[in-house]
Design an enzyme around this catalytic site. Structure first.
Site, PDB file in Angstrom:
ATOM      1  N   LYS A 160       0.731  -1.036  -0.189  1.00 45.44           N
ATOM      2  CA  LYS A 160       0.156  -0.120  -0.122  1.00 45.44           C
ATOM      3  C   LYS A 160       1.074   0.895   0.412  1.00 45.44           C
ATOM      4  CE  LYS A 160      -3.928  -0.304   2.527  1.00 45.44           C
ATOM      5  NZ  LYS A 160      -4.559  -0.200   2.825  1.00 45.44           N
ATOM      6  N   ARG A 170       5.790 -49.426 -15.825  1.00 43.73           N
ATOM      7  CA  ARG A 170       6.761 -50.358 -15.658  1.00 43.73           C
ATOM      8  C   ARG A 170       6.293 -51.824 -14.431  1.00 43.73           C
ATOM      9  NH1 ARG A 170       6.624 -47.681  -9.089  1.00 43.73           N
ATOM     10  NH2 ARG A 170       4.979 -48.896  -9.274  1.00 43.73           N
ATOM     11  N   GLU A 209      15.127 -44.857  -7.306  1.00 46.82           N
ATOM     12  CA  GLU A 209      14.224 -44.266  -6.245  1.00 46.82           C
ATOM     13  C   GLU A 209      14.989 -44.961  -4.302  1.00 46.82           C
ATOM     14  OE1 GLU A 209      10.146 -46.473  -6.650  1.00 46.82           O
ATOM     15  OE2 GLU A 209      10.894 -47.789  -7.447  1.00 46.82           O
ATOM     16  N   GLY A 219      -6.273 -10.986   6.562  1.00 49.51           N
ATOM     17  CA  GLY A 219      -6.281 -10.736   7.610  1.00 49.51           C
ATOM     18  C   GLY A 219      -5.410 -10.035   9.422  1.00 49.51           C
ATOM     19  N   HIS A 236     -16.166  -8.116   1.438  1.00 48.41           N
ATOM     20  CA  HIS A 236     -14.870  -9.168   1.584  1.00 48.41           C
ATOM     21  C   HIS A 236     -15.230 -10.798   0.674  1.00 48.41           C
ATOM     22  CE1 HIS A 236     -13.352 -11.875   4.962  1.00 48.41           C
ATOM     23  NE2 HIS A 236     -12.598 -11.125   4.715  1.00 48.41           N
ATOM     24  N   TYR A 273      11.925 -34.233 -18.327  1.00 51.47           N
ATOM     25  CA  TYR A 273      10.890 -34.863 -18.512  1.00 51.47           C
ATOM     26  C   TYR A 273       9.979 -34.486 -17.023  1.00 51.47           C
ATOM     27  CZ  TYR A 273      10.162 -39.727 -18.022  1.00 51.47           C
ATOM     28  OH  TYR A 273      10.879 -41.369 -17.861  1.00 51.47           O
ATOM     29  N   ARG A 333      -3.444   3.115   8.503  1.00 50.51           N
ATOM     30  CA  ARG A 333      -4.239   1.721   7.759  1.00 50.51           C
ATOM     31  C   ARG A 333      -2.765   0.192   8.501  1.00 50.51           C
ATOM     32  NH1 ARG A 333      -6.667   4.991   4.003  1.00 50.51           N
ATOM     33  NH2 ARG A 333      -8.629   4.489   3.853  1.00 50.51           N
ATOM     34  N   ARG A 360      -3.237  -1.296  -6.628  1.00 50.02           N
ATOM     35  CA  ARG A 360      -2.907  -2.266  -6.163  1.00 50.02           C
ATOM     36  C   ARG A 360      -3.247  -3.069  -7.137  1.00 50.02           C
ATOM     37  NH1 ARG A 360      -5.860  -4.618  -1.075  1.00 50.02           N
ATOM     38  NH2 ARG A 360      -7.812  -4.591  -1.413  1.00 50.02           N
ATOM     39  N   SER A 397      14.112 -43.208 -13.882  1.00 43.75           N
ATOM     40  CA  SER A 397      12.567 -41.928 -13.485  1.00 43.75           C
ATOM     41  C   SER A 397      12.777 -42.358 -12.177  1.00 43.75           C
ATOM     42  CB  SER A 397      11.738 -42.599 -14.397  1.00 43.75           C
ATOM     43  OG  SER A 397      10.550 -42.078 -13.591  1.00 43.75           O
ATOM     44  N   ARG A 439       1.449 -47.379 -13.768  1.00 42.43           N
ATOM     45  CA  ARG A 439       1.780 -48.593 -12.704  1.00 42.43           C
ATOM     46  C   ARG A 439       1.239 -50.350 -13.418  1.00 42.43           C
ATOM     47  NH1 ARG A 439       1.239 -43.221  -9.008  1.00 42.43           N
ATOM     48  NH2 ARG A 439       3.419 -43.497  -7.737  1.00 42.43           N
ATOM     49  N   CYS A 452       8.308 -39.623 -12.303  1.00 41.76           N
ATOM     50  CA  CYS A 452       7.444 -39.883 -12.268  1.00 41.76           C
ATOM     51  C   CYS A 452       6.126 -39.966 -10.510  1.00 41.76           C
ATOM     52  CB  CYS A 452       7.320 -41.251 -12.501  1.00 41.76           C
ATOM     53  SG  CYS A 452       8.419 -42.665 -11.834  1.00 41.76           S
ATOM     54  N   GLY A 511      12.042 -41.829  -8.456  1.00 44.71           N
ATOM     55  CA  GLY A 511      10.622 -42.335  -8.183  1.00 44.71           C
ATOM     56  C   GLY A 511      10.710 -41.614  -6.859  1.00 44.71           C
ATOM     57  N   THR A 512       9.966 -40.312  -7.207  1.00 42.47           N
ATOM     58  CA  THR A 512      10.578 -39.416  -5.179  1.00 42.47           C
ATOM     59  C   THR A 512       9.926 -39.761  -4.282  1.00 42.47           C
ATOM     60  OG1 THR A 512       9.478 -37.488  -6.861  1.00 42.47           O
ATOM     61  CG2 THR A 512      11.688 -37.327  -6.975  1.00 42.47           C
ATOM     62  N   ASN A 513       8.829 -40.581  -4.526  1.00 36.95           N
ATOM     63  CA  ASN A 513       8.442 -40.850  -3.274  1.00 36.95           C
ATOM     64  C   ASN A 513       8.799 -41.771  -2.714  1.00 36.95           C
ATOM     65  OD1 ASN A 513       6.059 -39.738  -4.571  1.00 36.95           O
ATOM     66  ND2 ASN A 513       5.276 -41.731  -5.748  1.00 36.95           N
ATOM     67  N   ASP A 514       9.366 -43.122  -3.200  1.00 30.31           N
ATOM     68  CA  ASP A 514      10.364 -43.204  -2.142  1.00 30.31           C
ATOM     69  C   ASP A 514      11.306 -43.156  -2.018  1.00 30.31           C
ATOM     70  OD1 ASP A 514       9.121 -46.289  -2.128  1.00 30.31           O
ATOM     71  OD2 ASP A 514       8.294 -46.453  -4.131  1.00 30.31           O
ATOM     72  N   MET A 558      -4.959  -6.033  10.552  1.00 30.84           N
ATOM     73  CA  MET A 558      -6.253  -5.276  11.280  1.00 30.84           C
ATOM     74  C   MET A 558      -6.675  -4.188   9.735  1.00 30.84           C
ATOM     75  SD  MET A 558      -4.421  -1.564  13.404  1.00 30.84           S
ATOM     76  CE  MET A 558      -5.089  -0.757  12.007  1.00 30.84           C
TER      77      MET A 558
HETATM   78  C1  PEP Z   1       8.406 -43.264  -6.651  1.00 29.83           C
HETATM   79  O1  PEP Z   1       8.756 -44.008  -5.566  1.00 29.83           O
HETATM   80  O2  PEP Z   1       8.328 -41.842  -6.691  1.00 29.83           O
HETATM   81  C2  PEP Z   1       6.835 -43.666  -7.334  1.00 29.83           C
HETATM   82  C3  PEP Z   1       6.553 -43.457  -8.443  1.00 29.83           C
HETATM   83  O3  PEP Z   1       6.468 -44.754  -7.103  1.00 29.83           O
HETATM   84  P1  PEP Z   1       5.654 -45.641  -6.376  1.00 29.83           P
HETATM   85  O4  PEP Z   1       4.701 -44.603  -5.822  1.00 29.83           O
HETATM   86  O5  PEP Z   1       4.545 -46.444  -7.144  1.00 29.83           O
HETATM   87  O6  PEP Z   1       6.449 -46.253  -5.334  1.00 29.83           O
HETATM   88 MG    MG Z   2       7.956 -46.123  -5.712  1.00 28.75          MG
END
Ligand code: PEP
Ligand code: MG
Length: 973
Positions: free
Chosen positions: A28, A645, A772, A107, A483, A878, A98, A365, A791, A589, A858, A793-796, A109
């Site tokens: 502001k 896979r 992974e 959120g 609001h 990718y 203000r 703004r 690839s 999968r 992935c 496997g960022t979850n594992d 004043m």
């Molecule tokens: C992972 O582990 O990131 C993955 C893509 O495989 P999944 O989630 O099936 O274990």
């Molecule tokens: Mg996995």
């Protein structure tokens, strides 16, 4: 050493700040300064910098001594510019106070207006008899606002006093209150303040000002602000600025008004000036929704009247547009809004006040807008030559794209729903849910998994958590800029506001519409695009994309370097993802296919079989299904890469658990239930995610790998024979040791070679692995010698790097975030410092060993904007995400390309340096100019003094004579 500068002045002669100083002055303050620099009429004022907020909290809520000096100095400057004096009984300067952080924060004043008023200064406001009422009304408004915001007295005490007074005198409308009534109200407010706080209402203007400054800084740490910051990822360290500004009055009579406007329609993005105003009113009246705001433009006014069944005659007499009511002021406002849009190159949200026909701008703004409006405005502005395509791509957030994928009502279902009433289409989208009447209930019902619509008379910042929890918001009062409307649009939540046709009883938890009575828990549906309120549950569907969306996505596709694939296991998902622009499947999968129909029985047979023969017999039942699935998916993808896979999860996930299922398997396999139970027990693992899963399955049961490869390659051969292009990629999961990969690769290649021989055709395919397991990442060079793609496997990888179970971590992760141990959930957004290193190392080592290796992601992170930026920087090719995140990933990848574009960064740095240099040069010039004019007037004074003073002349003559005498004397001696 000069004291640190905490206070920055702005006024008609220019400002000490500008729009680039948002971090110091808050949004502001920086924009007020910029408007002054642009010679737009803004009442003079000053901004106490955000640094002060940080100092204030570091010093246990105390100020350094120089602040008071700087405030006093700047107050004097305002007085000089406005020709009024703070606290002066004859000609008092009144102030507004203000808050203003670097990003807008609903959120925080509320505004305090009319500061500096008391029963003495009030007389100074009365220039003519007719001002008396205005002055007393200003005082009671000020006491109410100050009492509530600064002294913490609940607003209802003041409301109650007004209601009692109105009842006592039979007054219906606030405007009917006489001077005597208002004086009586002021007296009752004094009593309320004393009762509630034990203190008198402060009458000393300076004390009022410091109270307000304290309140603004204090509001930075109130709960609403903390929740809002957390929700939006804003840092607690930013601090808020305080803006203190001379008051101008929109409520001094019928030649005064106040309003808010958007330079384009914030709901649709249409290039139409869009605003609301009220004659003889103060700022908060427009947003409070107590009076019906009028439209700024004639066109808007006519449209509004048509929507509300108001005749042209009634409209023109009772609700004229500003364009008709004050044409010259309107023209002036139009010139200013155009100037602002051209200057900021973005749609502006402006606030203005008209005092005795003079227009004053109080704020500008970048306006909040719906997702649809964001896309339209960005594309239109490129077409109008206002911005570049890169700017357009940065103007739309991935979250907004997400909102565009939100549901709309299914036409047929809506047709058969009963229309209860219509309100204002405040925020588009469709919502259906059970009625709740307060924010706490909305949150509690959501916690139980229930869908709700939050119904309120009007909302306030306290309702934020309920608004987040509900599927939609419906209010009885308030315009398009209320609001509820503004906040819902920002959240991408549907909202219908100003629903005057409903009699909402929040306490009694009922809504009446004619004969219809709805109570808490009843289902309603609201359409935020049309303002319709419908009875019952109405089905919803995902919207179709328009031309602007396609255009923006095209620009994104041209700009990004990352390809976007999808995680899809069915032809239906594959088709949906292709419609959203997926360039391949990054993860299919195959285990998901094992659950379809009767297949699970064959899978169970395969797992429970005693020997290889038994397993092969079971697999023979599955191969046909797998081949059909692969055929359909490959066909859908038409030659785009499809990563399949091999089986990944622990086998016991497929085992029967219910007694009925166990009985069924015993019958199929011709054994007792006891034997089945024993086998299930034998397969039990203490730590299945680290057990017999991933490539360990294909190594211990090579026939599974063989079956899956055969199914895929056969499907690929068949399609190729049909003339359909295919590009399969076979992926080995959970590899941590190159020998695991080599073992699986051998089976895959040998099986494929057999199929090619049988079919008499060859199909190009790749064999690669998931990265992974941390060891897999660290030995990526060894693995890349054999694997054609990685690839991630960022979850594992996250699970194993952090040692957090991906299935159970929710039990502590949110506490970790609350306690500041983690910044965000690492399963949503990649932990760049930890897990990220493994990705970087593996990518680097993989490329070194195999320069043309394909690298992708992935895991779930493939659809997260911040993670996508990181993967872009890691040089991956990718990301792959769920079908509905594909458009979000396309935009995020383009933004990553833009934000990491070195040329652009250099240009930006040069521009920033130029603007800083310009500010410094301006400062130097002003100081020099000041010094010059001081020196000039000093010289002039000296000359005048010399010329006019006989005494001085005599003195000088005397001194000369004395000097000559002394000289002669010395010569002689
Ligand atoms: C992972 O582990 O990131 C993955 C893509 O495989 P999944 O989630 O099936 O274990
Ligand atoms: Mg996995």
């Amino acid at each position: 050493m000069a004291a640190k500068k905490f206070v920055y002045f702005f006024g008609p002669q220019g400002s000490e700040g500008n729009a680039t100083m948002k971090n110091t002055l808050g949004g502001k303050g920086a924009n007020l300064a910029e408007m002054c620099n642009m010679e737009i009429p803004v009442p003079a004022g000053f901004t106490i910098a955000t640094d002060m907020c940080t100092v204030y909290y570091k010093n246990e809520r105390n100020y350094p001594p120089e602040l008071a000096e700087q405030v006093d100095e700047n107050l004097k400057k305002i007085e000089a510019v406005m020709g009024k004096k703070f606290g002066d009984p004859q000609n008092p300067l009144l102030l507004s106070v203000r808050s203003g952080a670097r990003a807008s924060m609903p959120g925080m004043m509320d505004t305090i207006l009319n500061l500096g008023l008391n029963e003495t200064t009030l007389n100074g406001l009365i220039k003519k008899e007719s001002d008396t009422r205005f002055a007393w009304d200003s005082l009671r408004r000020f006491m109410q606002m100050y009492g509530n915001v600064v002294m913490g007295i609940k607003g209802e005490h003041f409301e109650q006093a007004i209601t009692s007074l109105k009842n006592k005198y039979g007054i219906k409308n606030d405007l009917e209150m006489t001077v005597e009534n208002l004086k009586e109200l002021v007296e009752s407010y004094k009593v309320i303040v004393k009762e509630q706080t034990g203190k008198d209402f402060p009458t000393d203007p300076k004390e009022q000002l410091w109270g307000a400054i304290d309140a603004v800084f204090g509001s930075w740490m109130n709960e609403r602000a903390i929740v809002y910051r957390k929700m939006n990822g804003f840092s607690d360290d930013w601090g808020t600025a305080v803006n203190v500004q001379a008051m101008v009055f929109g409520n001094m009579g019928d030649d005064c008004a106040t309003g808010v406007a958007f330079t384009r329609n914030p709901a649709t993005g249409e290039h139409i000036f869009f605003g609301e105003y009220l004659i003889n009113a103060q700022g908060e009246d427009v947003v409070a929704g107590i009076r019906t705001p009028q439209q700024v433009t004639l066109e808007g006014s006519k449209k509004w009247a048509a929507e509300h069944n108001i005749s042209e005659e009634e409209r023109a007499s009772k609700y004229p547009s500003l364009e008709e009511y004050m044409p010259e002021v309107y023209e002036n406002l139009c010139n200013i809004y155009k100037k602002l849009e051209l200057h900021y190159h973005d749609m502006q949200d402006i606030e203005f006040t008209i005092e005795n026909r003079k227009l004053w701008m109080l704020q500008t703004r970048n306006g909040k807008r719906t997702a649809a409006a964001a896309v339209k405005i960005a594309v239109d502005m490129v077409n109008e030559g206002l911005i570049e395509t890169d700017d357009a791509l940065l103007r739309v957030t991935p979250d907004q794209i997400d909102q565009l994928l939100h549901p709309q009502f299914v036409k047929e279902s809506k047709k058969s729903a009963k229309l209860i009433t219509k309100g204002l289409p405040a925020s588009p989208g469709a919502g259906t849910g059970q009625i709740v009447f307060n924010a706490e209930d909305a949150a509690a019902w959501r916690a139980q998994g229930l869908d709700t619509i939050l119904v309120r008379l009007e909302t306030s910042p306290e309702d934020i958590t309920g608004m987040v929890a509900a599927n939609g918001i419906l209010t009885g009062r308030g315009g398009m800029t209320s609001h509820a409307a503004v906040v819902a649009r920002g959240m991408g939540k549907c909202c219908v506001s100003g629903c005057g046709g409903l009699n909402i009883d929040v306490e009694g938890k009922t809504i009446k519409a004619g004969d219809l009575v709805l109570k808490e828990g009843d289902w309603i549906s609201i359409d935020g695009s049309t303002g319709e309120v419908l009875l019952g549950k109405v089905a919803t569907e995902t919207p179709q994309f328009n031309d602007e969306f396609e255009k923006l996505m095209n620009w994104a596709d041209n700009r990004r370097t990352l390809k976007i694939r999808t995680n899809a296991d069915t032809p239906r998902d594959a088709a949906q993802a292709r419609k959203f622009g997926a360039q391949g499947i990054g993860l299919c999968r195959t285990e998901h296919m094992f659950f379809e129909g009767d297949r699970i029985k064959a899978v169970r047979e395969m797992i429970l079989a005693d020997d290889l023969e038994g397993r092969k017999a079971a697999l023979a039942k599955l191969i046909g299904h797998q081949r059909d699935d692969f055929y359909a998916i490959l066909k859908e993808m038409q030659g785009l890469p499809v990563t399949v896979r091999l089986l990944d999860p622990p086998l016991h996930e497929f085992l029967p658990s219910e007694p009925q299922q166990i009985k069924e398997m015993a019958e199929i396999m011709g054994c007792t239930e006891e034997i089945i139970n024993d086998k299930i027990k034998a397969l039990h693992e203490i730590n299945p995610m680290l057990g017999l899963r991933g490539c360990r399955l294909g190594i211990t049961r090579p026939e599974i790998t063989e079956m899956q490869t055969r199914a895929l390659i056969e499907a690929a051969c068949e399609l190729t024979k049909e003339g359909i292009k295919v590009f399969p990629e076979i992926m080995v999961p959970l590899v941590g040791n190159v020998n695991e990969f080599k073992y699986q690769e051998k089976i895959i290649r040998e099986t494929a070679a057999k199929v090619f021989e049988e079919k008499g055709i060859n199909v190009e395919f790749l064999v690669g692995t998931m990265i992974e397991v941390p060891r897999g990442a660290l030995t990526a060079d060894e693995i890349a010698e054999h694997a054609e793609f990685f690839s991630f496997g960022t979850n594992d990888l996250t699970q194993m790097c952090l040692g957090y179970s991906r299935d159970d971590a929710n039990k502590f992760i949110y506490q970790y975030i609350d306690k500041g141990i983690l910044e965000k959930n690492p399963f949503r957004s990649i932990d760049q410092t930890g897990v990220g290193q493994l990705v970087e190392i593996a990518a680097k080592r993989g490329k070194k060993a195999r320069p043309n290796i394909k690298l992708g992601v992935c895991g779930e992170h493939g659809g997260d904007p911040a993670s996508i930026d990181f993967f872009h920087r890691c040089g991956l090719q990718y990301v792959s995400c769920s079908p509905y995140r594909v458009p979000i990933a396309r935009l995020s990848a383009a933004q990553a390309a833009i934000n990491n574009d070195v040329v652009r960064q250099i240009k930006q740095t040069a521009e920033d340096a130029y603007s800083k240099a310009e500010t410094t040069a301006k400062d130097v010039y002003n100081t020099a100019k000041d010094a010059y004019s001081k020196a000039e007037s000093g010289l002039k004074n000296l000359k005048e003094t010399l010329e006019n003073s006989e005494e001085l002349k005599k003195g000088v003559e005397g001194a000369k004579k004395l000097f000559n005498d002394i000289k002669d004397k010395f010569k002689k001696d």
